[in-house]
Design a protein around this motif. Structure first.
Motif, PDB file in Angstrom:
ATOM      1  N   ALA A   1      -5.293   5.247  -4.471  1.00  0.00           N
ATOM      2  CA  ALA A   1      -4.487   4.340  -3.648  1.00  0.00           C
ATOM      3  C   ALA A   1      -4.721   4.692  -2.179  1.00  0.00           C
ATOM      4  N   SER A   2      -4.395   3.751  -1.277  1.00  0.00           N
ATOM      5  CA  SER A   2      -4.655   4.014   0.147  1.00  0.00           C
ATOM      6  C   SER A   2      -3.806   5.178   0.674  1.00  0.00           C
ATOM      7  N   GLY A   3      -2.564   5.291   0.218  1.00  0.00           N
ATOM      8  CA  GLY A   3      -1.706   6.407   0.633  1.00  0.00           C
ATOM      9  C   GLY A   3      -2.253   7.730   0.123  1.00  0.00           C
ATOM     10  N   GLU A   4      -2.828   7.668  -1.083  1.00  0.00           N
ATOM     11  CA  GLU A   4      -3.446   8.862  -1.672  1.00  0.00           C
ATOM     12  C   GLU A   4      -4.632   9.298  -0.811  1.00  0.00           C
ATOM     13  N   ALA A   5      -5.393   8.320  -0.282  1.00  0.00           N
ATOM     14  CA  ALA A   5      -6.520   8.643   0.598  1.00  0.00           C
ATOM     15  C   ALA A   5      -5.996   9.351   1.847  1.00  0.00           C
ATOM     16  N   PHE A   6      -4.918   8.824   2.443  1.00  0.00           N
ATOM     17  CA  PHE A   6      -4.307   9.492   3.603  1.00  0.00           C
ATOM     18  C   PHE A   6      -3.928  10.925   3.219  1.00  0.00           C
ATOM     19  N   ASP A   7      -3.262  11.070   2.069  1.00  0.00           N
ATOM     20  CA  ASP A   7      -2.771  12.391   1.653  1.00  0.00           C
ATOM     21  C   ASP A   7      -3.916  13.381   1.408  1.00  0.00           C
ATOM     22  N   LYS A   8      -4.978  12.911   0.721  1.00  0.00           N
ATOM     23  CA  LYS A   8      -6.081  13.825   0.378  1.00  0.00           C
ATOM     24  C   LYS A   8      -6.891  14.207   1.613  1.00  0.00           C
TER      25      LYS A   8
ATOM     26  N   ALA B   1       0.841  -1.195   0.000  1.00  0.00           N
ATOM     27  CA  ALA B   1       0.000   0.000   0.000  1.00  0.00           C
ATOM     28  C   ALA B   1       0.877   1.246   0.000  1.00  0.00           C
ATOM     29  N   SER B   2       0.730   2.046  -1.044  1.00  0.00           N
ATOM     30  CA  SER B   2       1.569   3.242  -1.208  1.00  0.00           C
ATOM     31  C   SER B   2       0.740   4.423  -1.656  1.00  0.00           C
ATOM     32  N   GLY B   3       1.457   5.503  -1.999  1.00  0.00           N
ATOM     33  CA  GLY B   3       0.780   6.684  -2.520  1.00  0.00           C
ATOM     34  C   GLY B   3       0.281   6.442  -3.940  1.00  0.00           C
ATOM     35  N   GLY B   4       0.892   5.494  -4.639  1.00  0.00           N
ATOM     36  CA  GLY B   4       0.531   5.260  -6.041  1.00  0.00           C
ATOM     37  C   GLY B   4      -0.214   3.961  -6.283  1.00  0.00           C
TER      38      GLY B   4
ATOM     39  N   GLY C   1      -5.996  -8.629  -6.017  1.00  0.00           N
ATOM     40  CA  GLY C   1      -6.878  -7.470  -5.982  1.00  0.00           C
ATOM     41  C   GLY C   1      -6.070  -6.191  -5.991  1.00  0.00           C
ATOM     42  N   GLN C   2      -6.740  -5.111  -6.354  1.00  0.00           N
ATOM     43  CA  GLN C   2      -6.050  -3.812  -6.374  1.00  0.00           C
ATOM     44  C   GLN C   2      -7.083  -2.697  -6.281  1.00  0.00           C
ATOM     45  N   THR C   3      -6.621  -1.470  -6.135  1.00  0.00           N
ATOM     46  CA  THR C   3      -7.582  -0.375  -6.018  1.00  0.00           C
ATOM     47  C   THR C   3      -8.188  -0.071  -7.381  1.00  0.00           C
ATOM     48  N   ILE C   4      -9.477   0.291  -7.348  1.00  0.00           N
ATOM     49  CA  ILE C   4     -10.131   0.638  -8.614  1.00  0.00           C
ATOM     50  C   ILE C   4     -10.130   2.160  -8.811  1.00  0.00           C
TER      51      ILE C   4
END
Ligand code: KG4
Ligand code: ZN
Length: 336
Positions: free
Chosen positions: A168-175, A142-145, A162-165
């Motif tokens: 990314a989970s890091g992007e969720a943290f960042d946003k 799980a990363s920013g990308g 599986g993967q994000t549709i």
């Protein structure tokens, strides 16, 4: 491979310029990472052109530092490994062209490495002898990308479960961190703020796709839910919002890993990528799984982007080391 070979590994896929000297005994002799974070804080995120220009400025000093810190001269390096993708094109090009130039001048073999594969195997940095690991290995990276669940059947054979549709989970943290007025990168800042919250939170944010049958993830709805919550509740406690959103991300990461575990019965679990630096996530994963299978994380300094994992990935891809080494050596230089 009986003789110990030293390679130079380079990573420039996003906002870290990193160089490492790695041995064929899987020892990382140096891992120097120059982070561009202070430059991207002004814009609350990575501006690709700024990232490329900073890589261009820092790549040679970073390589020099990596060689110096390993006590190795460039003449002792026998191959170059470099992140080939995925990542920001302009950033990747700086690493790839530098690697090609070194390989061309010194007549060395060069090998492109997949950045996600390197994250997948990065928990081997926490082992003295990782050859004892039992397959299959279930990996959450799980990363920013990216956010992937992968089953490693061997070091060179893996299946994406599986993967994000969307985000990314890091992007969720960042946003979400940006919505809370926290600095970039949001993950560590949001974790810190969440830690300040005491008691039971009454806020329940959705964990999207948590009940879907597949092993995919979705994080864009969570960011929107936090945005609407903040608009409706201007007096909301930021610590509580940070805590509740972190919990929503962790819940879905854990639930999907749990499902993959039940379905594929792995013998080992790896959790990797920048988000695996999150203490709350690591604790929850340990509580959930450690009684069922050994669980490993990258060693300190190897959670986020780093060239050490690129060098390790290079050696792991040599199936039968001496034969594969001959094959790599026979390749024309600069073939990436
Ligand atoms: O692996 P990485 O360095 O780069 C990519 O390949 O994307 O991951 C960076 C991501 C960022 O989104 C950052 O906010 C997140 O990892 N991150 C964290 C933490 N530390 C870094 N997320 C949550 N908690 C943390 N402590
Ligand atoms: Zn990465």
């Amino acid at each position: 491979m009986s003789r110990d070979i030293k390679i130079l590994a380079i990573e420039t896929s996003c906002d870290e310029t990193s160089a490492s000297v790695v041995g064929s005994d899987y020892k990382i002799l140096s891992n120097i990472t120059y982070s561009q974070i202070p430059f991207h804080q002004k814009t609350q995120g990575v501006v690709p052109e700024v990232a490329s220009r900073l890589h261009e400025k820092k790549i040679i000093p970073t390589i020099e530092n990596a060689l110096k810190s390993a006590g190795i001269k460039i003449e002792q390096i026998e191959a170059v490994a470099v992140t080939q993708g995925p990542g920001l094109v302009g950033s990747l090009l700086v690493g790839v062209e530098t690697a090609k130039t070194i390989a061309w001048l010194r007549h060395l073999p060069i090998q492109g490495v997949n950045h996600i594969y390197a994250h997948l195997i990065s928990p081997i940095t926490s082992f003295d002898n990782f050859k004892t690991i039992k397959f299959p290995v279930l990996v959450l990276t799980a990363s920013g990308g990216h956010t992937f669940l992968v089953l490693l059947l061997s070091w060179t054979n893996y299946q994406v479960l599986g993967q994000t549709i969307d985000d990314a989970s890091g992007e969720a943290f960042d946003k979400i961190a940006t919505l809370l007025g926290l600095p970039y990168p949001g993950g560590p800042a949001l974790e810190k703020l969440a830690r300040e919250f005491q008691g039971q939170s009454k806020i329940i944010f959705p964990s999207p796709k948590i009940n879907s049958d597949d092993l995919n993830f979705s994080f864009s709805g969570l960011k929107t839910a936090v945005l609407y919550y903040l608009q409706k509740n201007p007096g909301a406690k930021k610590t509580e919002v940070a805590y509740a959103s972190q919990q929503a991300i962790i819940k879905v990461l854990v639930e999907k890993t749990e499902r993959a575990f039940a379905q594929f019965k792995p013998k080992t679990i790896f959790i990797a990528g920048g988000v695996s630096a999150n203490n709350a996530l690591r604790q929850t994963m340990i509580e959930k799984f450690s009684a069922r299978a050994p669980i490993y994380f990258p060693a300190k300094g190897f959670f986020g982007d780093n060239a050490g994992m690129i060098g390790l990935a290079f050696f792991l891809n040599l199936k039968t080391p001496s034969e594969a080494w001959d094959k790599i050596k026979a390749q024309p230089n600069l073939k990436l």
